[in-house]
Scaffold this motif. Structure first.
Motif, short mmCIF file in Angstrom:
data_model
loop_
_atom_site.label_atom_id
_atom_site.label_comp_id
_atom_site.label_asym_id
_atom_site.label_seq_id
_atom_site.Cartn_x
_atom_site.Cartn_y
_atom_site.Cartn_z
N UNK A 23 33.90 50.76 44.08
CA UNK A 23 34.86 50.89 43.03
C UNK A 23 36.14 50.28 43.73
N UNK A 24 36.91 49.48 42.90
CA UNK A 24 38.14 48.80 43.26
C UNK A 24 39.16 49.26 42.26
N UNK A 25 40.24 49.85 42.81
CA UNK A 25 41.45 49.95 41.92
C UNK A 25 42.22 48.66 41.65
N UNK A 26 42.51 48.42 40.66
CA UNK A 26 43.18 47.08 40.23
C UNK A 26 43.90 47.21 39.06
N UNK A 62 45.77 43.17 34.74
CA UNK A 62 46.68 42.39 34.13
C UNK A 62 47.99 41.62 35.02
N UNK A 63 47.71 41.75 36.38
CA UNK A 63 48.38 41.10 37.52
C UNK A 63 47.57 40.42 38.33
N UNK A 64 47.95 39.03 38.67
CA UNK A 64 47.13 38.21 39.19
C UNK A 64 46.93 38.70 40.73
N UNK A 65 47.64 39.12 41.50
CA UNK A 65 47.44 39.72 42.83
C UNK A 65 46.47 40.67 42.99
N UNK A 66 46.35 41.65 41.65
CA UNK A 66 45.42 42.60 41.89
C UNK A 66 43.96 42.05 41.43
N UNK A 67 44.15 40.94 40.63
CA UNK A 67 42.69 40.40 40.43
C UNK A 67 42.10 39.66 41.49
N UNK A 68 43.15 38.89 42.20
CA UNK A 68 42.70 38.44 43.62
C UNK A 68 42.14 39.34 44.39
N UNK A 69 42.69 40.42 44.47
CA UNK A 69 42.37 41.60 45.26
C UNK A 69 40.90 42.08 44.94
N UNK A 70 40.76 42.11 43.70
CA UNK A 70 39.64 42.79 43.06
C UNK A 70 38.24 41.71 43.39
N UNK A 71 38.50 40.39 43.13
CA UNK A 71 37.51 39.35 43.33
C UNK A 71 37.25 39.57 45.08
N UNK A 123 41.36 35.45 31.45
CA UNK A 123 41.33 34.48 32.08
C UNK A 123 41.13 34.06 33.40
N UNK A 124 42.41 34.83 34.08
CA UNK A 124 42.37 34.57 35.53
C UNK A 124 41.37 35.37 36.35
N UNK A 125 40.70 36.43 35.90
CA UNK A 125 39.60 36.88 36.59
C UNK A 125 38.39 35.90 36.41
N UNK A 126 38.16 35.30 35.38
CA UNK A 126 37.16 34.51 35.22
C UNK A 126 37.38 32.99 36.20
N UNK A 127 38.68 32.78 36.31
CA UNK A 127 39.00 31.55 37.12
C UNK A 127 38.85 31.83 38.55
N UNK A 128 39.33 33.08 39.00
CA UNK A 128 39.08 33.37 40.45
C UNK A 128 37.66 33.73 40.74
N UNK A 129 36.92 33.86 39.73
CA UNK A 129 35.59 34.53 40.09
C UNK A 129 34.63 33.22 40.12
N UNK A 130 34.62 32.38 39.36
CA UNK A 130 33.90 31.37 39.07
C UNK A 130 33.37 30.35 40.39
N UNK A 131 34.61 30.29 41.43
CA UNK A 131 33.93 29.65 42.84
C UNK A 131 32.96 30.36 43.65
N UNK A 149 49.04 40.36 28.52
CA UNK A 149 48.78 40.41 29.70
C UNK A 149 47.36 41.03 30.13
N UNK A 150 47.15 41.92 29.53
CA UNK A 150 45.80 42.70 29.85
C UNK A 150 44.46 42.06 29.04
N UNK A 151 44.97 41.95 27.62
CA UNK A 151 43.76 41.53 27.03
C UNK A 151 43.48 39.75 27.00
N UNK A 152 44.24 39.04 27.58
CA UNK A 152 44.22 37.63 27.52
C UNK A 152 44.32 37.05 28.91
N UNK A 153 45.63 37.38 29.41
CA UNK A 153 45.86 36.71 30.79
C UNK A 153 44.82 37.29 32.00
N UNK A 154 44.56 38.55 31.82
CA UNK A 154 43.88 39.11 32.90
C UNK A 154 42.29 38.60 32.83
#
Length: 250
Positions: A57-60, A63-72, A117-125, A110-115
């Protein structure tokens, strides 16, 4: 269907369709990173139910890029890879044009679109090549429905953007080179706490009768389609928005 050995990252995963998806893919053998915003109790219950060797379980705030990066980063630290990304977290406010504020707009996009998109971007590598890796977005049956309301303005605008991300990312040569398919599930009315919130019995009855089956989907029925899209059997499906609506939103 076996999803053994696969690592899922699911946002908005502590309740509703997200929770049902966690339970389904775990039952099929997958390991799961359970993202939540505030309901730590529900997320921790899922970890206990699945077992800490296959769940995290990860709180994040996704809708925020730093949280997305921490989640990944947390997912990769725990499991070493990510096989399936499911950006499920979202918001569905009801705002007509005259009542829409800039804050409403930013919150939805921010939550439905930006989040997503950047989650996928950060996860793909961190997604292995040639291993049935998947990106599975969550759209909505409202995008093709005649039952849409003016108050669905922001929600449908964001989910329209999600549909276009599916279409364009499925053509992305970097993802294709790794064998990553990109699809979405588009639920119709589904029996979740969020869906029931603010609706009278009379309204619910009208919505229910718009399906010839005279009922709503269960979260488990949506999760079953997500599990199919995550499995080997869907390997030649990409760029598709799969409507799961019981002939309701047509």
């Amino acid at each position: 269907m076996s999803l053994a050995g696969k690592v899922f990252l699911i946002t908005g995963a502590s309740k509703g369709i997200g929770r049902a998806t966690v339970e389904r893919v775990a039952a099929d053998g997958g390991s799961v990173v359970i993202n939540y915003l505030s309901d730590s109790k529900a997320a921790d219950e899922l970890v206990s139910q699945i077992g800490p060797d296959r769940a995290l379980a990860v709180q994040a705030d996704v809708s925020k890029l730093p949280d997305i990066e921490r989640l990944v980063a947390g997912a990769v630290e725990k499991f070493g890879k990510i096989d399936v990304v499911i950006p499920n977290a979202g918001v569905m406010g009801m705002h007509t044009l005259s009542k829409t504020t800039e804050a409403d707009f930013d919150r939805h996009f921010n939550l439905n679109v930006k989040g997503p998109l950047f989650l996928v971007q950060r996860a793909v590598p961190h997604m292995p090549a040639n291993a049935d890796a998947r990106v599975i977005f969550v759209s909505t049956g409202l995008n093709t429905s005649t039952n849409v309301l003016g108050a669905h303005l922001l929600y449908c605008a964001t989910k329209g953007a999600v549909d276009q991300m599916v279409r364009t990312l499925s053509k992305d040569p970097e993802l294709a080179a790794k064998g990553i398919t990109v699809n979405a599930v588009a639920p119709g009315p589904t029996a979740t706490d969020l869906f029931y919130q603010g609706k009278t019995e009379a309204v619910l009855d009208v919505l229910k009768r718009q399906s010839p089956f005279n009922r709503f989907a269960t979260p488990e029925e949506i999760a079953g389609v997500v599990a199919f899209l995550a499995g080997k059997e869907s390997g030649w499906m990409s760029g598709q928005v799969v409507r799961v609506n019981g002939a309701n939103m047509v």
